[in-house]
Design an enzyme around this catalytic site. Structure first.
Site, PDB file in Angstrom:
ATOM      1  N   CYS A   3       0.845  -1.197   0.000  1.00 38.19           N
ATOM      2  CA  CYS A   3       0.000   0.000   0.000  1.00 38.19           C
ATOM      3  C   CYS A   3       0.881   1.247   0.000  1.00 38.19           C
ATOM      4  CB  CYS A   3      -0.922   0.010   1.223  1.00 38.19           C
ATOM      5  SG  CYS A   3      -1.969   1.480   1.315  1.00 38.19           S
ATOM      6  N   CYS A  11      -2.058   7.227   5.193  1.00 36.82           N
ATOM      7  CA  CYS A  11      -3.146   6.517   5.890  1.00 36.82           C
ATOM      8  C   CYS A  11      -2.540   5.359   6.658  1.00 36.82           C
ATOM      9  CB  CYS A  11      -4.190   6.009   4.893  1.00 36.82           C
ATOM     10  SG  CYS A  11      -5.498   5.003   5.638  1.00 36.82           S
ATOM     11  N   CYS A  14      -4.838   0.615   8.461  1.00 39.89           N
ATOM     12  CA  CYS A  14      -4.461  -0.803   8.534  1.00 39.89           C
ATOM     13  C   CYS A  14      -3.174  -0.919   9.356  1.00 39.89           C
ATOM     14  CB  CYS A  14      -4.250  -1.357   7.128  1.00 39.89           C
ATOM     15  SG  CYS A  14      -5.714  -1.326   6.090  1.00 39.89           S
ATOM     16  N   CYS A  84      -7.539   2.616  -2.671  1.00 34.61           N
ATOM     17  CA  CYS A  84      -7.317   1.783  -1.483  1.00 34.61           C
ATOM     18  C   CYS A  84      -7.359   0.299  -1.845  1.00 34.61           C
ATOM     19  CB  CYS A  84      -8.382   2.095  -0.433  1.00 34.61           C
ATOM     20  SG  CYS A  84      -8.338   1.005   1.003  1.00 34.61           S
ATOM     21  N   GLN A 207     -22.436  -6.976   6.323  1.00 34.46           N
ATOM     22  CA  GLN A 207     -21.015  -7.168   6.564  1.00 34.46           C
ATOM     23  C   GLN A 207     -20.217  -6.684   5.359  1.00 34.46           C
ATOM     24  OE1 GLN A 207     -19.808  -8.083   9.353  1.00 34.46           O
ATOM     25  NE2 GLN A 207     -21.247  -9.403  10.424  1.00 34.46           N
ATOM     26  N   GLU A 257     -35.629  -6.828  14.391  1.00 34.10           N
ATOM     27  CA  GLU A 257     -34.631  -5.805  14.090  1.00 34.10           C
ATOM     28  C   GLU A 257     -35.274  -4.432  14.240  1.00 34.10           C
ATOM     29  OE1 GLU A 257     -31.748  -3.449  13.140  1.00 34.10           O
ATOM     30  OE2 GLU A 257     -31.292  -5.590  13.118  1.00 34.10           O
ATOM     31  N   ASN A 303     -27.015 -11.499  16.995  1.00 29.96           N
ATOM     32  CA  ASN A 303     -25.913 -10.855  16.267  1.00 29.96           C
ATOM     33  C   ASN A 303     -25.912  -9.367  16.632  1.00 29.96           C
ATOM     34  OD1 ASN A 303     -23.846 -10.366  14.392  1.00 29.96           O
ATOM     35  ND2 ASN A 303     -25.307  -9.963  12.754  1.00 29.96           N
ATOM     36  N   CYS A 330     -18.910  -9.291  17.264  1.00 29.13           N
ATOM     37  CA  CYS A 330     -17.776  -8.537  16.719  1.00 29.13           C
ATOM     38  C   CYS A 330     -16.933  -7.948  17.842  1.00 29.13           C
ATOM     39  CB  CYS A 330     -18.263  -7.434  15.772  1.00 29.13           C
ATOM     40  SG  CYS A 330     -19.346  -6.214  16.553  1.00 29.13           S
TER      41      CYS A 330
END
Length: 371
Positions: A3, A11, A14, A84, A207, A257, A303, A330
């Site tokens: 990258c 940036c 990551c 990116c 996702q 939901e 979830n 998560c």
């Protein structure tokens, strides 16, 4: 993944990029296992190292004549990141044309330091088919007619099936507001996952890693099939990814939901598939607490967002008599806290699925059964 943005110090999102991917995966596995030490862990599910993101959330900076699509620097000025390496290559093809549309429509990017301008973000999502959804987050509806007029610059060149404007008038870190203005006749982007066409409306959550999401839904469906419940609740169901995979086996499924848009999407996919499922717009915890204790399901899928299911729903599950829980998390830290509140529901297996390479973020799928 190489990258140039990272190498130039432009940036650093990551922050594990220089760590070999196998080491990243082992580090994540060790971290989640330390938070859930009593669980039997299965082999982690790896991701592609690049090109895995189906969504580009780009802050717009610069000027109407020369917009940047990417992030803001420390001074609040735009930094262009349209190449990116995390993004699906089809998003790379789309973003320059999005910038052309911004120029043609003369939409002024929002300048954070001065609190002036209109266009805050561009959000582009690509389906496995290559179809695209493009959203423009604006401070007001002033530029909507111009975006409509020049939208053909996108739709003539790319398979953009849904385009919309989201209105976010406040000077805030919250990405989008509640109001959405459709610029196209079509309202949903169809995301084909394991042969199920999930419909996404502009404000629907999905996702960002389609390949690993498919593994997540498939793994969860396998866990459910192994215990063969007759009835399932899918709490925090979103557009119905878990529930529709489970309903494919002919079970009685109820999905809950808070987002009306997501529930509308789940109903649409359910109708297309002829799935016998019920979809409810409401709070998952309130739904469970208000339910008839004589009619609890055999299995519950949860979830939740990063905060977890919390004390109230954990207490309800502990006392409910529900035999099995499939918990997709998560945030292993809040998962561990929720498990402590449910001692009668014992973790039988867990699996790390790497949705987010090059960062410490993770997804953990756990099967619980009543002791």
């Amino acid at each position: 993944m190489d990258c140039g943005y990272f190498d130039a110090g432009v940036c650093r999102s990551c922050h594990w990029l220089t760590t070999p991917y196998a080491v990243q995966l082992a580090r994540k596995q060790a971290a989640v296992a330390a938070m859930l030490p009593e669980v039997r862990w299965r082999e982690p599910v790896a991701s592609y190292e690049s090109g895995f993101r189906n969504k580009a959330k780009m802050v717009v900076g610069g000027t109407a004549a020369e917009p940047t699509l990417g992030i803001l620097d420390h001074d609040g000025r735009g930094v262009d990141l349209r190449e990116c390496g995390l993004h699906d290559p089809r998003l790379h093809d789309a973003l320059p044309l999005v910038a052309d549309l911004v120029r043609a429509a003369g939409v002024t990017p929002y300048a954070v330091p001065e609190r002036r301008g209109e266009l805050k973000h561009v959000i582009a999502t690509v389906a496995p088919s290559g179809d695209l959804m493009v959203r423009f987050v604006l401070r007001s509806s002033e530029a909507v007619p111009r975006l409509r007029k020049h939208l053909h610059l996108l739709t003539d060149a790319l398979p953009v099936v849904v385009a919309s404007v989201n209105l976010q008038p406040r000077h805030t870190a919250i990405l989008e507001g509640p109001d959405e203005i459709l610029l196209t006749e079509q309202e949903t982007l169809r995301m084909e996952v394991n042969g199920i066409g999930l419909h996404l409306r502009p404000q629907s959550f999905f996702q960002t890693n389609t390949e690993v999401a498919a593994r997540l839904y498939g793994e969860a469906s396998g866990l459910v099939d192994a215990v063969a419940p007759a009835s399932v609740w899918d709490l925090y169901c979103g557009v119905g990814g878990f529930g529709l995979h489970v309903a494919a086996a002919g079970r009685a499924v109820v999905g809950v939901e808070t987002s009306e848009q997501a529930i509308d999407s789940a109903r649409l996919t359910s109708a297309e598939r002829g799935a016998e499922a019920t979809w409810v717009a409401g709070d998952a915890t309130a739904f469970a607490l208000d339910s008839d204790p004589r009619h609890v399901p055999e299995l519950v899928v949860v979830n939740p967002p990063r905060r977890g299911i919390g004390p109230a729903l954990s207490a309800w599950l502990e006392a409910s008599g529900v035999r099995y829980v499939v918990y997709s998390s998560c945030n292993a830290r809040t998962l561990a806290a929720d498990l402590e509140r449910m001692p009668s529901l014992v973790p039988r297996s867990a699996r790390l699925l790497d949705m987010f390479p090059h960062t410490e973020h993770h997804e953990v799928l756990t099967l619980l059964s009543r002791a």
